[in-house]
Design a protein around this motif. Structure first.
Motif, PDB file in Angstrom:
ATOM      1  N   UNK A   1       4.449  -8.778  -3.541  1.00  0.00           N
ATOM      2  CA  UNK A   1       3.449  -7.733  -3.784  1.00  0.00           C
ATOM      3  C   UNK A   1       3.407  -6.744  -2.621  1.00  0.00           C
ATOM      4  N   UNK A   2       3.556  -7.260  -1.405  1.00  0.00           N
ATOM      5  CA  UNK A   2       3.543  -6.394  -0.225  1.00  0.00           C
ATOM      6  C   UNK A   2       4.845  -5.616  -0.085  1.00  0.00           C
ATOM      7  N   UNK A   3       5.926  -6.167  -0.607  1.00  0.00           N
ATOM      8  CA  UNK A   3       7.249  -5.583  -0.372  1.00  0.00           C
ATOM      9  C   UNK A   3       7.555  -4.406  -1.300  1.00  0.00           C
TER      10      UNK A   3
ATOM     11  N   UNK B   1      13.605   6.070  -7.212  1.00  0.00           N
ATOM     12  CA  UNK B   1      13.470   6.904  -8.392  1.00  0.00           C
ATOM     13  C   UNK B   1      12.613   6.329  -9.493  1.00  0.00           C
ATOM     14  N   UNK B   2      12.020   5.129  -9.267  1.00  0.00           N
ATOM     15  CA  UNK B   2      11.162   4.503 -10.270  1.00  0.00           C
ATOM     16  C   UNK B   2       9.709   4.530  -9.795  1.00  0.00           C
ATOM     17  N   UNK B   3       8.797   4.692 -10.722  1.00  0.00           N
ATOM     18  CA  UNK B   3       7.368   4.555 -10.452  1.00  0.00           C
ATOM     19  C   UNK B   3       6.929   3.226 -11.057  1.00  0.00           C
ATOM     20  N   UNK B   4       6.501   2.296 -10.219  1.00  0.00           N
ATOM     21  CA  UNK B   4       6.149   0.959 -10.698  1.00  0.00           C
ATOM     22  C   UNK B   4       4.667   0.916 -11.067  1.00  0.00           C
ATOM     23  N   UNK B   5       4.416   0.452 -12.274  1.00  0.00           N
ATOM     24  CA  UNK B   5       3.057   0.410 -12.809  1.00  0.00           C
ATOM     25  C   UNK B   5       2.426  -0.945 -12.537  1.00  0.00           C
ATOM     26  N   UNK B   6       1.132  -1.024 -12.899  1.00  0.00           N
ATOM     27  CA  UNK B   6       0.438  -2.312 -12.723  1.00  0.00           C
ATOM     28  C   UNK B   6       1.086  -3.405 -13.574  1.00  0.00           C
ATOM     29  N   UNK B   7       1.689  -3.053 -14.711  1.00  0.00           N
ATOM     30  CA  UNK B   7       2.382  -4.044 -15.543  1.00  0.00           C
ATOM     31  C   UNK B   7       3.607  -4.591 -14.822  1.00  0.00           C
ATOM     32  N   UNK B   8       4.315  -3.731 -14.087  1.00  0.00           N
ATOM     33  CA  UNK B   8       5.472  -4.194 -13.313  1.00  0.00           C
ATOM     34  C   UNK B   8       5.050  -5.182 -12.234  1.00  0.00           C
ATOM     35  N   UNK B   9       3.953  -4.863 -11.543  1.00  0.00           N
ATOM     36  CA  UNK B   9       3.451  -5.774 -10.514  1.00  0.00           C
ATOM     37  C   UNK B   9       3.009  -7.099 -11.127  1.00  0.00           C
ATOM     38  N   UNK B  10       2.417  -7.022 -12.323  1.00  0.00           N
ATOM     39  CA  UNK B  10       1.964  -8.242 -12.991  1.00  0.00           C
ATOM     40  C   UNK B  10       3.148  -9.124 -13.375  1.00  0.00           C
ATOM     41  N   UNK B  11       4.204  -8.530 -13.914  1.00  0.00           N
ATOM     42  CA  UNK B  11       5.406  -9.288 -14.255  1.00  0.00           C
ATOM     43  C   UNK B  11       6.035  -9.912 -13.010  1.00  0.00           C
TER      44      UNK B  11
ATOM     45  N   UNK C   1      -5.267  -6.783  -7.089  1.00  0.00           N
ATOM     46  CA  UNK C   1      -6.281  -5.811  -7.515  1.00  0.00           C
ATOM     47  C   UNK C   1      -5.990  -4.442  -6.927  1.00  0.00           C
ATOM     48  N   UNK C   2      -5.573  -4.423  -5.668  1.00  0.00           N
ATOM     49  CA  UNK C   2      -5.240  -3.142  -5.031  1.00  0.00           C
ATOM     50  C   UNK C   2      -4.047  -2.471  -5.708  1.00  0.00           C
ATOM     51  N   UNK C   3      -3.146  -3.269  -6.311  1.00  0.00           N
ATOM     52  CA  UNK C   3      -1.988  -2.698  -6.995  1.00  0.00           C
ATOM     53  C   UNK C   3      -2.329  -2.220  -8.412  1.00  0.00           C
ATOM     54  N   UNK C   4      -3.587  -2.364  -8.804  1.00  0.00           N
ATOM     55  CA  UNK C   4      -4.026  -1.838 -10.090  1.00  0.00           C
ATOM     56  C   UNK C   4      -3.985  -2.806 -11.241  1.00  0.00           C
ATOM     57  N   UNK C   5      -3.691  -4.081 -11.010  1.00  0.00           N
ATOM     58  CA  UNK C   5      -3.684  -5.062 -12.098  1.00  0.00           C
ATOM     59  C   UNK C   5      -5.116  -5.203 -12.626  1.00  0.00           C
ATOM     60  N   UNK C   6      -5.346  -5.079 -13.923  1.00  0.00           N
ATOM     61  CA  UNK C   6      -6.703  -5.059 -14.473  1.00  0.00           C
ATOM     62  C   UNK C   6      -7.446  -6.380 -14.283  1.00  0.00           C
TER      63      UNK C   6
END
Length: 796
Positions: free
Chosen positions: A364-366, A373-383, A315-320
């Motif tokens: 998730x913590x790592x 150079x990448x911005x990781x989105x909530x979709x990346x964290x979900x995958x 949730x803190x990483x923005x996953x809906x």
């Protein structure tokens, strides 16, 4: 050394029942009092228009007493049921548990004691610390950690039910004894200190490994499935019972007063505490505390606690929220699937459900939000999270058991998940496709089994790939990403041609669909790093040592590369720039970074001198002398020496890893356990040993090592070693050398001169006993054996 024990303080089911009946009496008394004082209040107010303050206060107090009594009765009843349920289920699986005869040698008293009580100087997780087959070291360790209290020494003794006693009298589940220990030592004189001995029953730390109860050929039979269900239920019951024992006994250790027992029962029964436990988890402060506690205790956290922490971090990483509910649904299904294999809560095998949760939490913590150079989105964290949860999902792993031989040429079973089977299973049931194709309600229905009862379906018990509208070959892009990430977790990945080819193929397909292959590759490597490193960052060095040993036994890999010498294992990932960057990321929890540095030093440097010094220090308290053999061969001679001199302690050091393992297996059978083996270089270990602690050094030298005419470098190296160990010897200590130099008499003067240069004299005084067995025939020495005893020239 003498022991004086105070009055034992038990966790007694008899007293628990007394408290239960006291509170049920309070409940009914409160009900009667509430009616007695409360019923007249309304008529009195209506007729006189006056309020009876005293009656209202008494009514309120009576009502509160009723609530207190009812909730306390419920809690104390649950407490007893947890214990009795664990005992009943353990007896179902092993009728003999609780009645096994076992004795442990106590080197402090030089006597045997009933039950399992590891008191020797060896680390608990080392091979030499032998445990009976019915005992699970992991469960024992969990209780020991749970009872730890600041500045308190604690030992746990596992005894039979009759020695508590559990079934008669007070019906004790556990007993805590405060012991006063007095010892005399020449260094410190008389020394007294307190120690807490906690006695627990055998079934509380019962070994529930599947191979003890199910033959691999019968794993899928009806009988095998029934036993697997029993093991799953038992593991859960044992965890609950252990938590109950910890909750009761830890306060007795922390506050060793007679009134503590009253405080335990009050704390157990207070309604505010009970309500807070149910409500407090939803408070923001409680959520922060949960993450902090999980970081500190990741390896020993309960599955439900770890699941709650994963949900919080996700949730803190923005996953809906809808995706969070899907993730929880997926974890519920996986939890049941692992339970059915006997790999759920309480399992101590490496690839259990807890490991998958650990990897999910760690990844998730790592992963930072901005990295490379990448911005990781909530979709990346979900995958990434979905891949971590599924990366070891192999429900048929137990049916693919093959046989090989271990380090000692004994037959062993090779088990554990395999990535290729995981991918095949995912493609068959299409669980990763369902996650992205179905909405929340459809995804929950996907796991329901309505075959037996359409109105009351079984939750999280099956899958329905037929619910997916697309054909099997029309896979979603997200499912391809998950498969690619999972292929990269194959071990060892960079030596697996199949995994690399599959990953490359999926990367081409994703690139064709417009995905950034560099970004997906980075996610795959981070998941791979989390999978490899989580074991080392979730626990202390000795516990990690044991968990990695279990992993290598499971995968049938050369565990010597991962246990004492991890250079080749760590080299795969620890030296990479990416891993170092992740370790130094600002968002990475500091507790994991500190633990990694400690573990890495412990394993990678190949220099366990801290453990060696701790072993020597503990052995000095328990045995008459501590003796060290350098360049140990295979432990055969040292084993015989230890048997002949059971009141002294012996340590063997060798650079040959196979020799150390063979020696450990030998020493594990010693009774009393008075020997241990260490892998490492003598030139690295000995300089770090504390000065003046070793009573005797034992060395076996093949012929002509002391003859300068043969090899001058050998004698120089030997002289350097002597100059070092001179400072490690006690004042009256000796160096005892067994050699087979044929021309010893001819070169005696040269040898004496060489030894004299190092500050030693040869002695012939018979008061110095020699440790070499007279009939021993070593592999390097056959004839013309000669014992040389050296003593420091500076010794008084």
């Amino acid at each position: 050394m003498s022991h004086i024990g105070n009055e034992p303080r038990p966790f007694s089911l008899y007293y628990n029942d007394l408290a239960r009946w006291l509170f049920i009496t309070l409940t009914f008394s409160g009900l009667l009092a509430t009616g007695w004082f409360g019923i007249p209040l309304t008529p009195t107010y209506l007729t006189t228009n006056q309020v009876d303050i005293v009656a209202e206060i008494l009514t309120l107090m009576s009502a509160l007493g009723t609530v207190w009594g009812a909730m306390a009765y419920r809690e104390l009843t649950r407490s007893a049921e947890k214990v009795l349920s664990a005992k009943y289920k353990a007896k179902q699986l092993d009728p003999q548990i609780g009645d096994y005869q076992y004795r442990s040698y106590n080197p402090e008293t030089k006597q045997y004691e009933a039950g399992y009580l590891p008191l020797g100087p060896i680390d608990f997780w080392d091979k030499e610390t032998k445990a009976p087959s019915w005992l699970d070291k992991g469960k024992y360790w969990h209780i020991l950690l749970g009872l730890q209290s600041k500045d308190k020494e604690i030992i746990i003794q596992v005894v039979r039910d009759s020695e508590l006693p559990f079934s008669t009298g007070r019906r004790n589940v556990a007993v805590t004894i405060k012991e006063r220990i007095a010892s005399l030592s020449p260094q410190h004189g008389k020394r007294e200190y307190f120690r807490y001995r906690v006695k627990i029953p055998q079934w509380l730390v019962m070994n529930t490994e599947r191979s003890r109860y199910i033959d691999s050929r019968e794993f899928q039979s009806l009988e095998g499935q029934e036993i697997r269900t029993k093991i799953t239920d038992l593991n859960k019951a044992l965890v609950s019972a252990a938590e109950e024992v910890i909750e009761r006994e830890k306060p007795r250790i922390k506050y060793p007063y007679w009134i503590t027992t009253l405080g335990i029962y009050l704390n157990k029964s207070l309604p505010l505490r009970i309500i807070y436990e149910d409500v407090g988890r939803y408070l923001p402060r409680s959520k922060r505390n949960l993450i902090r506690d999980i970081n500190k205790n990741l390896a020993n956290a309960k599955n439900e606690e770890l699941i709650a922490a994963i949900i919080q971090v996700a949730s803190d990483r923005g996953i809906p929220p809808n995706s969070i509910r899907k993730i929880r649904t997926l974890m519920n299904f996986l939890g049941n699937a692992y339970d059915n294999q006997g790999l759920g809560e309480g399992s101590t095998e490496y690839h259990n459900f807890h490991h998958s949760l650990e990897v999910s939490y760690m990844v998730l913590q790592m992963l930072p939000r901005d990295f490379h150079g990448f911005v990781f989105t909530e979709k990346d964290y979900e995958l990434l999270l979905g891949s971590a949860l599924l990366h070891d999902y192999d429900p048929v792993q137990s049916t693919f058991v093959t046989t090989a031989t271990n380090d000692n040429r004994a037959p062993v079973s090779i088990k554990g998940p395999k990535v290729s089977r995981t991918i095949n299973e995912l493609r068959k049931i299409r669980i990763h496709e369902a996650y992205f194709m179905l909405n929340l309600s459809e995804f929950e229905e996907y796991f329901r089994d309505r075959a037996h009862s359409p109105k009351i379906p079984a939750e999280f018990s099956t899958t329905h790939p037929e619910y997916l509208r697309s054909a099997a070959h029309e896979r979603t892009e997200e499912s391809l990403v998950i498969e690619a990430l999972i292929w990269h977790t194959d071990f060892p990945y960079y030596r697996s041609k199949e995994a690399q080819e599959a990953f490359s193929s999926l990367m081409k397909d994703l690139s064709a669909e417009g995905y950034n292959s560099d970004k997906i590759s980075l996610l795959a490597v981070i998941l791979w790093l989390a999978d490899l490193s989580v074991t080392y960052m979730s626990s202390d060095p000795i516990r990690a040592w044991d968990r990695v040993t279990s992993l290598y036994d499971e995968l049938y890999l050369p565990k010597l590369e991962a246990v004492p010498r991890t250079d080749s294992f760590f080299a795969d990932f620890a030296q990479t720039g990416l891993f170092k960057e992740l370790m130094h990321s600002k968002t990475f929890p500091d507790v994991f970074r500190q633990r990694w540095n400690l573990i890495y030093q412990f394993f990678h440097e190949g220099n366990p001198s801290t453990q060696l010094n701790r072993t020597i220090a503990d052995a000095k308290k328990l045995f008459l002398k501590v003796n060290v053999q350098l360049a140990m061969l295979n432990g055969e001679m040292l084993e015989q020496v230890a048997i002949d001199n059971w009141a002294e302690y012996f340590i063997g050091i060798s650079e040959d890893q196979q020799a150390v393992l063979r020696a450990k297996n030998r020493f594990a059978m010693l009774d009393p356990p008075n020997a241990s083996a260490f892998w490492g270089s003598t030139s690295k270990l000995i300089p770090n040993v504390i000065n003046k602690v070793v009573d005797n050094f034992i060395i076996v030298l093949p012929r002509n090592t002391l003859d300068q005419r043969e090899d001058s470098t050998q004698i120089i190296s030997f002289k350097t070693l002597l100059s070092i160990i001179k400072h490690k010897l006690r004042d009256d200590g000796t160096i005892q050398i067994l050699t087979n130099m044929k021309e010893y008499i001819e070169h005696q003067n040269e040898i004496i001169l060489t030894l004299g240069d190092c500050g030693f004299d040869m002695i012939t005084d018979e008061k110095y006993k020699t440790y070499f067995p007279s009939k021993w025939q070593g592999s390097q020495l056959s004839e013309n054996k000669k014992v040389i005893v050296l003593r420091s020239r500076d010794a008084s």
